[in-house]
Write an enzyme that holds these catalytic residues in place. Structure first.
Site, short mmCIF file in Angstrom:
data_model
loop_
_atom_site.label_atom_id
_atom_site.label_comp_id
_atom_site.label_asym_id
_atom_site.label_seq_id
_atom_site.Cartn_x
_atom_site.Cartn_y
_atom_site.Cartn_z
CE LYS A 293 -66.94 -0.54 -142.83
NZ LYS A 293 -67.72 0.71 -142.83
NE ARG B 90 -56.20 9.34 -171.33
CZ ARG B 90 -56.95 8.86 -172.31
NH1 ARG B 90 -57.03 9.48 -173.44
NH2 ARG B 90 -57.64 7.74 -172.14
N GLY C 148 -63.76 8.20 -144.93
CA GLY C 148 -63.26 9.48 -145.41
C GLY C 148 -61.76 9.39 -145.62
CD GLU D 93 -56.49 -0.58 -136.88
OE1 GLU D 93 -55.70 -1.17 -136.15
OE2 GLU D 93 -57.72 -0.58 -136.69
CE LYS E 189 -65.59 -0.92 -146.56
NZ LYS E 189 -65.20 0.45 -146.38
CB ILE F 45 -62.05 3.62 -134.61
CG1 ILE F 45 -63.07 4.75 -134.70
CG2 ILE F 45 -62.00 3.03 -133.21
CD1 ILE F 45 -64.51 4.31 -134.42
#
Ligand SMILES: NC(=O)c1ccc[n+]([C@@H]2O[C@H](COP(=O)([O-])OP(=O)(O)OC[C@H]3O[C@@H](n4cnc5c(N)ncnc54)[C@H](OP(=O)(O)O)[C@@H]3O)[C@@H](O)[C@H]2O)c1
Length: 442
Positions: free
Chosen positions: A205, A48, A312, A129, A105, A136
């Site tokens: 990372k 919902r 993002g 990736e 990650k 990047i």
């Protein structure tokens, strides 16, 4: 195979971004790949919920298991986050021989070794990736572009939140707390912000990049992690006067000559995350705001740099699409990836203990402004065989105590820490010394 059916687990920021990007560039990808990407099903937690990116109700379910097990689904895309159910999703898909794409990650950092072993056993691949540095394509760079190189240095600005905070602190002379509160209001920092500002996200990372660059899985517990909470506007101001910019760096270094004895025949690798003074002349000093950058030195290629948006919706979706293309081509051609996503090839690889890591340092002390204080500090450092390259007493700081900046030559971390503990006990030194590493990029 002319069409690959995707089962996406997670329809949030990244899941929505991937759905949207496939609607937008699916036909283009299909021309380039000769295979069509088709979103067959999307699992979410709450049917919902209002979603910024609309996903047709007919595709949605709350039952991730049915998506993974659906015989029509050829490729599973894990975009739900977390390390518990996400681990089950990936293992279940691989067990069925289905390739998996993930942006997670934290999952790879915690369970990467197990998941890559499962992928190897199943004959299906695991692509990741989007797990490092968002848009990047750094995984592809290490996995393919630089495959003929030994990676001797890798420095990453891989956490956009920290870089945004440090950039604003420098530009505005503002304090950490002030900028963090604003970043949270603007959506650049989470609440609570610990994962980012304490360096753990950057460590996830950096560990993935180190593992890929050096061919052995780096246990996250072996990564030395410092965040940016202790960075003050005063240190940023002094660093600026000295020609430096403070950045949170993921550092992966292998140095045959200075890292001491080889272990099991190969030089140990430094894998750490800490704020560092970066010379303004170095390209990483000008990576600002939410942008990420990764600087990689290969023994054949020399120095290379990769720059872009580290997070993002769209940047991350772009990275997921790249993995979808690889996986779709494998399915189309009936092959495993030409270059598997992670191949352990340095089974004797070890991480250099932080105590043995040699760095240069910026040290700020608060001292009582009396004759003889510098001599006492210099004596403690000399006894620890630590050399001072300069002592600066910035002007305009009158008071009971004044700041003194010491720039220190290369010294092992343990020696530096012990010397600072002794210096902090001197009567003329008030408060805890501030120590920030200086990166020379040599
Ligand atoms: N956001 C970024 O910029 C970014 C960048 C790089 C990598 N990543 C990684 O991408 C992954 C996803 O991040 P995100 O920002 O997209 O997170 P998010 O916005 O919170 O989305 C998570 C999605 O997973 C769904 N979900 C959670 N538990 C579920 C369950 N048990 N069954 C089915 N669906 C479930 C949620 O459903 P509801 O929508 O119904 O709640 C939501 O759609 C994370 O691993 C993150 O680290 C994110």
């Amino acid at each position: 195979m002319r069409q690959v059916n995707l089962g996406i687990i997670g329809g949030g920021t990244v899941g929505g971004g991937v759905f949207q990007a496939i609607q937008r560039n699916g036909p283009l990808m299909s021309c380039r790949l000769g295979v069509q990407l088709h979103v067959a099903r999307v699992a979410v937690r709450d049917l919902r919920k209002k979603r910024a990116v609309k996903i047709p109700a007919a595709l949605l379910t709350t039952d991730w298991q049915s998506v993974v097990a659906d015989p029509a689904v050829n490729l599973v895309v894990e975009l739900m986050g977390g390390t518990t159910t996400a681990r089950q999703v990936v293992l279940a898909a691989l067990k069925l021989g289905k390739p998996v794409v993930t942006a997670n990650k934290a999952l790879l950092s915690a369970h990467g070794e197990e998941l890559f072993e499962a992928a190897q056993k199943s004959g299906a691949n695991l692509y990741y990736e989007a797990s490092v540095a968002g848009g990047i394509p750094i995984i592809k760079v290490l996995r393919e572009g630089l495959i003929g190189n030994r990676i001797t240095r890798l420095y990453g600005i891989v956490n956009g939140t920290c870089n945004y905070i440090l950039t604003r602190m420098k530009n505005e002379g503002a304090d950490f707390g002030e900028v963090l509160a604003d970043a949270q209001k603007l959506g650049y920092a989470e609440t609570p912000p610990d994962l980012d500002v304490d360096g753990h996200d950057a460590a996830h990372k950096t560990g993935i990049l180190a593992s890929l660059a050096h061919g052995f899985w780096v246990n996250p517990k072996q990564i030395h992690v410092e965040g940016i909470r202790q960075i003050t506007s005063l240190d940023i101001q002094f660093a600026t006067q000295l020609g430096y910019t403070i950045k949170l760096l993921g550092v992966v270094k292998q140095n045959e000559t200075t890292t001491g004895p080889k272990r099991n025949g190969c030089a140990p690798v430094q894998v750490s995350v800490y704020p560092a003074l970066v010379p303004n002349s170095h390209v990483l000093a000008s990576v600002n705001g939410v942008f990420n950058a990764v600087f990689v030195r290969g023994d054949v290629v020399g120095d290379t740099l990769y720059y872009g948006r580290g997070a993002g919706q769209d940047a991350t979706a772009s990275a997921v699409l790249s993995d979808l293309a690889d996986a779709a081509l494998d399915l189309k051609c009936g092959t495993k990836s030409r270059i598997p996503p992670f191949v352990p090839h340095e089974r004797d690889g070890t991480v250099l203990p932080m105590d043995e890591v040699v760095s240069r340092y910026y040290v700020r002390l608060n001292v009582v402004d009396k004759p003889g204080v510098f001599a006492r500090i210099a004596t403690v450092l000399a006894k620890s065989k630590i050399g001072i390259s300069s002592i600066i007493q910035p002007e305009g700081h009158a008071g009971e105590t004044v700041p003194v900046i010491l720039m220190i030559h290369d010294a092992p971390n343990s020696a530096m820490r012990n010397a600072l503990a002794r210096i902090s006990k001197l009567g003329a030194v008030k408060g805890e010394p501030v120590m920030i590493r200086v990166e020379s990029f040599e």
